[in-house]
Design a protein around this motif. Structure first.
Motif, PDB file in Angstrom:
ATOM      1  N   TYR A  26      -6.067 -11.091   6.741  1.00 58.58           N
ATOM      2  CA  TYR A  26      -4.791 -10.428   6.509  1.00 58.58           C
ATOM      3  C   TYR A  26      -3.851 -10.729   7.666  1.00 58.58           C
ATOM      4  N   SER A  65      -1.035   3.445   8.493  1.00 60.56           N
ATOM      5  CA  SER A  65       0.146   3.641   7.663  1.00 60.56           C
ATOM      6  C   SER A  65       0.263   5.089   7.192  1.00 60.56           C
ATOM      7  N   LYS A  66      -0.741   5.895   7.482  1.00 60.98           N
ATOM      8  CA  LYS A  66      -0.660   7.299   7.089  1.00 60.98           C
ATOM      9  C   LYS A  66      -0.273   8.191   8.260  1.00 60.98           C
ATOM     10  N   LEU A  71      -7.860   1.066  -1.755  1.00 62.88           N
ATOM     11  CA  LEU A  71      -7.154   0.935  -0.484  1.00 62.88           C
ATOM     12  C   LEU A  71      -5.916   1.813  -0.475  1.00 62.88           C
ATOM     13  N   THR A  72      -5.853   2.695   0.503  1.00 62.47           N
ATOM     14  CA  THR A  72      -4.686   3.548   0.599  1.00 62.47           C
ATOM     15  C   THR A  72      -4.100   3.553   2.006  1.00 62.47           C
ATOM     16  N   GLU A  73      -4.776   2.925   2.927  1.00 60.65           N
ATOM     17  CA  GLU A  73      -4.344   3.014   4.326  1.00 60.65           C
ATOM     18  C   GLU A  73      -4.597   1.667   4.990  1.00 60.65           C
ATOM     19  N   VAL A  74      -3.652   1.237   5.814  1.00 61.98           N
ATOM     20  CA  VAL A  74      -3.834  -0.015   6.550  1.00 61.98           C
ATOM     21  C   VAL A  74      -3.579   0.231   8.031  1.00 61.98           C
ATOM     22  N   ASP A 131      -4.126  -6.129   9.022  1.00 62.37           N
ATOM     23  CA  ASP A 131      -3.947  -4.918   8.226  1.00 62.37           C
ATOM     24  C   ASP A 131      -5.234  -4.136   8.028  1.00 62.37           C
ATOM     25  N   LEU A 132      -6.355  -4.819   8.052  1.00 65.74           N
ATOM     26  CA  LEU A 132      -7.592  -4.110   7.730  1.00 65.74           C
ATOM     27  C   LEU A 132      -8.686  -4.251   8.785  1.00 65.74           C
ATOM     28  N   ASN A 142     -14.082  -1.588  -2.691  1.00 60.78           N
ATOM     29  CA  ASN A 142     -13.241  -1.860  -3.846  1.00 60.78           C
ATOM     30  C   ASN A 142     -11.794  -1.788  -3.402  1.00 60.78           C
ATOM     31  N   MET A 143     -11.128  -2.908  -3.434  1.00 64.73           N
ATOM     32  CA  MET A 143      -9.770  -2.946  -2.901  1.00 64.73           C
ATOM     33  C   MET A 143      -8.821  -2.020  -3.643  1.00 64.73           C
ATOM     34  N   GLU A 144      -9.192  -1.632  -4.806  1.00 62.29           N
ATOM     35  CA  GLU A 144      -8.324  -0.704  -5.534  1.00 62.29           C
ATOM     36  C   GLU A 144      -8.256   0.638  -4.850  1.00 62.29           C
ATOM     37  N   LYS A 193     -11.603  -2.119   5.491  1.00 61.16           N
ATOM     38  CA  LYS A 193     -11.442  -2.625   4.139  1.00 61.16           C
ATOM     39  C   LYS A 193     -12.421  -1.902   3.225  1.00 61.16           C
ATOM     40  N   VAL A 244       0.836  -1.200   0.000  1.00 60.18           N
ATOM     41  CA  VAL A 244       0.000   0.000   0.000  1.00 60.18           C
ATOM     42  C   VAL A 244       0.869   1.249   0.000  1.00 60.18           C
ATOM     43  N   ASN A 255       0.935   3.982  -2.931  1.00 59.32           N
ATOM     44  CA  ASN A 255       0.656   5.397  -2.679  1.00 59.32           C
ATOM     45  C   ASN A 255       1.780   6.274  -3.211  1.00 59.32           C
ATOM     46  N   GLY A 314     -10.174  -4.845  -7.692  1.00 58.50           N
ATOM     47  CA  GLY A 314      -9.238  -4.396  -6.679  1.00 58.50           C
ATOM     48  C   GLY A 314      -8.877  -5.505  -5.731  1.00 58.50           C
TER      49      GLY A 314
END
Lengths: 338, 447
Positions: free
Chosen positions: B178, B247-248, B225-228, B197-198, B221-223, B218, A101, A105, A251
């Motif tokens: 996960y 993670s952000k 996903l920007t943060e875990v 993770d989610l 749409n997994m696409e 989660k 991820v 990003n 996705g």
């Protein structure tokens, strides 16, 4: 059998190798191996000089329009590195989602910046131009349907492996749209594309001359490559491997298996590029097959599609890849099923 | 408890080192987690091979009361085995990601250990007596001929050599899609949370076939996903409160009384980004690798790649203090990204009185920060400084061009020698530092 596979893979890798050479952005290298049509088209866009002039000039003339040359190149190499990292195949163990991820990003961030600069548009155009439309290469079709070989022969002056890869995308994607359970099968399709090219060498009088030479030269070069221990080595071949991966939309596949493929680097026809670094481990059949059996791989354009605001550019290329997947599927049955 | 370093009153010295000496480190021996129990009597380590080794603190010898006792092996057992996920054709690593002790309620000790997918509750119990004088069987265990028995006797408990047994009492499986990164025992001592993770799940220690999902980030749409989720912990006193980091670089505090699904946070902690230091790596280095509540429950500490931040739970918009762990790496981020070191997850820990914290770095360095004196110190866990009771010398990394004597330059740092896991004794000044396959134990030397 091992040699057979490795031969196929090496061809595939050659055409889609990607180096993170900071001084020569791969998107802007062209040479005579491309059909004239492609070259003309590219030069029409006025993006770069067609001849193999000073590559440094090409790069800087490009970058001069946007940011400083070094920053742009650094950013490009960071993008390349990130995409390679995303595609690295974690053979047996599920890769780290957090890492994937974060890298994704980073890629997105670079892509956004490049979009603002206008360099993203250039790159995707280059990639699109570099991709071989599926209708030009139908070696697989010939193989499975035994039809009209001569007609296709005239069209296929490109390396077959390109076609094989295109088809590789398609078949994987087709299967992937199903269940998670079927994902495992897909990966086994990946070797088919290189097989295709190799088979077509053997079967067809399709003007295979130049490609055959590539094979041999690649064979020579491999020994040289093995000594190269830079990141470029794995990059090159990961690039190729990736290109074989499916181009899936969902996705779930992207992060479900933590495999995100980078956009296929343009099949750089320069000889040295073709014989670029090859990871010797790829010749290990076990490694290859294990890798194939791991989680389904994403098509190179999937990430681009999800990230890029210039989605359609990438889409046009990937759709051509997908159209051949049915043939690949069929071929796979013949080769593996028997 | 004394502070961190410096002055005449307090210094760290070497106590023990556990583990093999040779250069060739077996992957399975790499220590992946270190944890003291609530009393500090036991120290557990987990490794990549799925084994748990528990050390016990021996009582101080009467002859030398100023010296603390040593930690010796108490129990070793295989907690997790490698598994294979047949659906995905992927291996599940047996590496122990976390160990958490339960508070002791009887003679036995309980701990939770987890790998990527399965959490196990282990009971570690001692047996130092055995019954002798059975009627129906011999001392060897062979059955006696009933016709030979002419009298009855009562079995007697006789002392025997101490035997420490570890048995799995509960196996909490199949709840995480996960990789599990955190487990945390709740202050009610009945429940615990596990985070991947989610998702974060809440378990009851007695129930293995069910868990409650309390956080799910989660996306549909997994696409997208920007943060875990990177870490999670229960509040030490309020059993309804827990935090999880992302993670952000954000931390969310959730109250389980508010809703069954705690997707909406009660508090949101994030430090605004400094626009002047923005780079392509900003997000990666802001990813929080560990979050720990203070023992008081009033503060929490987060570790990101380059710094440690203290947060007051009552102030969400910025941390109270920030300490730089290895700022000299900021100019090397590209190389560290290339060799993947930038993704290393360092842990951090508080001392018993919340006056100091410790975290690891590269080259087998670890850093301590004293919150009261604002002083920090860099120490090294190495065989060279491993003479009994040898005082650890502070180390320094030279950042400028001129390298002083005894300083080490950034380029000479060994990035393969990373200290990711450390633990501080809950009551005393004893620390355990995991350096690859070796466990170092340091303690203070009171002059």
């Amino acid at each position: 059998m091992t040699f057979f596979f490795s031969l196929i893979l090496s061809t595939v890798r050659k055409c889609y190798s990607m180096r993170a050479r900071t001084q020569r952005p791969p998107a802007f290298r062209r040479d005579n191996m491309f059909p004239k049509g492609t070259k003309r088209k590219f030069s029409d866009s006025g993006e770069e000089p067609v001849s193999s002039g000073d590559q440094g000039q090409v790069a800087s003339s490009m970058a001069a329009r946007t940011l400083s040359s070094s920053y742009s190149l650094q950013r490009q190499s960071l993008l390349d590195m990130s995409l390679i990292k995303l595609q690295l195949c974690h053979m047996l163990v599920e890769p780290n989602l957090c890492r994937s991820v974060l890298i994704a990003n980073t890629v997105r961030q670079i892509q956004e910046e490049m979009t603002q600069d206008g360099t993203w548009q250039i790159m995707t155009q280059a990639l699109a131009a570099a991709q071989c439309p599926s209708d030009r290469l139908v070696a697989t079709e010939v193989l499975c349907r035994q039809t009209d070989a001569a007609a296709q022969a005239g069209q296929s002056s490109k390396p077959f492996s390109v076609v094989g890869l295109d088809e590789g995308y398609h078949s994987e994607e087709v299967v992937m749209e199903g269940d998670v359970g079927t994902e495992v099968n897909m990966s086994t399709l990946s070797p088919v594309s290189p097989q295709l090219s190799s088979s077509s060498y053997l079967t067809g009088p399709f003007g295979m001359g130049p490609c055959w030479e590539e094979e041999e030269e690649d064979g020579e070069c491999e020994e040289d490559e093995e000594e190269d221990s830079e990141v470029c080595v794995s990059e090159g071949e990961d690039g190729d491997r990736d290109h074989m991966r499916a181009d899936s939309r969902t996705g779930e596949q992207v992060f479900g298996t933590f495999e995100i493929k980078h956009p296929a680097p343009p099949p750089d026809p320069a000889l040295e590029e073709l014989f670029s670094d090859v990871d010797p481990s790829y010749y290990d059949l076990d490694t290859v097959l294990t890798g194939m059996q791991s989680a389904p791989k994403m098509g190179p354009y999937d990430l681009l599609e999800s990230l890029s605001s210039h989605g359609p550019t990438a889409l046009s290329s990937s759709s051509s890849c997908r159209s051949d997947l049915n043939e690949l599927d069929h071929i796979m049955e013949i080769i593996v099923g028997s | 408890m004394a502070g961190v370093a410096g002055g005449n009153d307090f210094q760290w010295c070497f106590s023990q080192v556990k583990g093999a000496i040779d250069e060739d480190v077996a992957e399975a021996d790499i220590i992946s987690t270190v944890e003291f129990n609530y009393s500090g009597e036991l120290l557990a380590t987990g490794d990549k091979g799925g084994r748990v080794v528990i050390f016990q603190h021996e009582q101080e010898s009467k002859n030398r009361p100023h010296l603390r006792g040593e930690y010796n092996v108490y129990s070793t057992f295989q907690s997790h085995e490698p598994e294979f996920d047949y659906l995905k054709s992927l291996e599940i690593e047996e590496k122990i990601n976390k160990i958490r002790w339960l508070p002791q309620q009887n003679a036995a000790h309980f701990l939770l250990s987890t790998n990527d997918k399965t959490i196990k509750l282990w009971k570690i119990s001692e047996r130092d007596k055995r019954a002798e004088g059975y009627n129906l069987k011999d001392e060897d265990g062979r059955l006696r001929d009933p016709f030979r028995i002419t009298s009855l006797r009562v079995p007697v408990l006789m002392p025997m050599d101490l035997m420490v047994e570890a048995s799995p009492r509960r196996i909490f499986a199949n709840a995480h899609t996960y990789h599990i990164n955190s487990i945390s025992v709740n202050s009610d001592h009945e429940t615990y949370l596990s985070a991947d993770d989610l998702r974060i799940n809440l378990w009851h220690l007695e129930i293995t076939d069910r868990s409650f999902n309390i956080v799910d980030i989660k996306p549909a749409n997994m696409e997208e996903l920007t943060e875990v989720i990177t870490a999670a912990e229960c509040h030490p006193h309020q059993c309804n409160v827990f935090v999880y980091s992302s993670s952000k670089g954000t931390i969310r505090l959730c109250d389980m009384r508010a809703a069954a699904l705690c997707d909406r946070h009660s508090k949101f902690f994030e430090e605004p980004e400094d626009p002047s230091s923005r780079s392509f790596f900003s997000e990666i280095i802001s990813s929080i690798s560990d979050v720990k509540f203070s023992h008081s429950g009033r503060y929490m500490m987060t570790r990101d790649y380059l710094s440690v931040k203290f947060w007051d739970l009552n102030m969400e918009n910025r941390p109270v203090e920030t300490y730089q762990v290895h700022e000299y790496l900021r100019s090397k981020l590209c190389s560290l990204y290339e060799n993947d070191c930038i993704f290393d997850k360092f842990e951090c820990c508080w001392n018993g009185t919340d006056s100091a914290i410790m975290t690891g770095s590269y080259n087998n360095f670890f850093r301590m920060f004293d919150r009261n004196t604002r002083r920090d110190i860099t120490l090294e866990a190495s065989r060279e400084s491993s003479k009994p009771r040898a005082t650890l010398k502070p180390r320094k990394v030279s950042t400028g061009g001129k390298r002083k004597k005894d300083e080490i330059s950034v380029d000479s740092l060994d990035f393969n020698k990373k200290i990711l896991h450390t633990a501080w004794h809950p009551k005393d000044n004893v620390i355990a530092v995991a350096a690859t396959n070796n466990l170092y134990i340091f303690q203070d030397k009171i002059n």
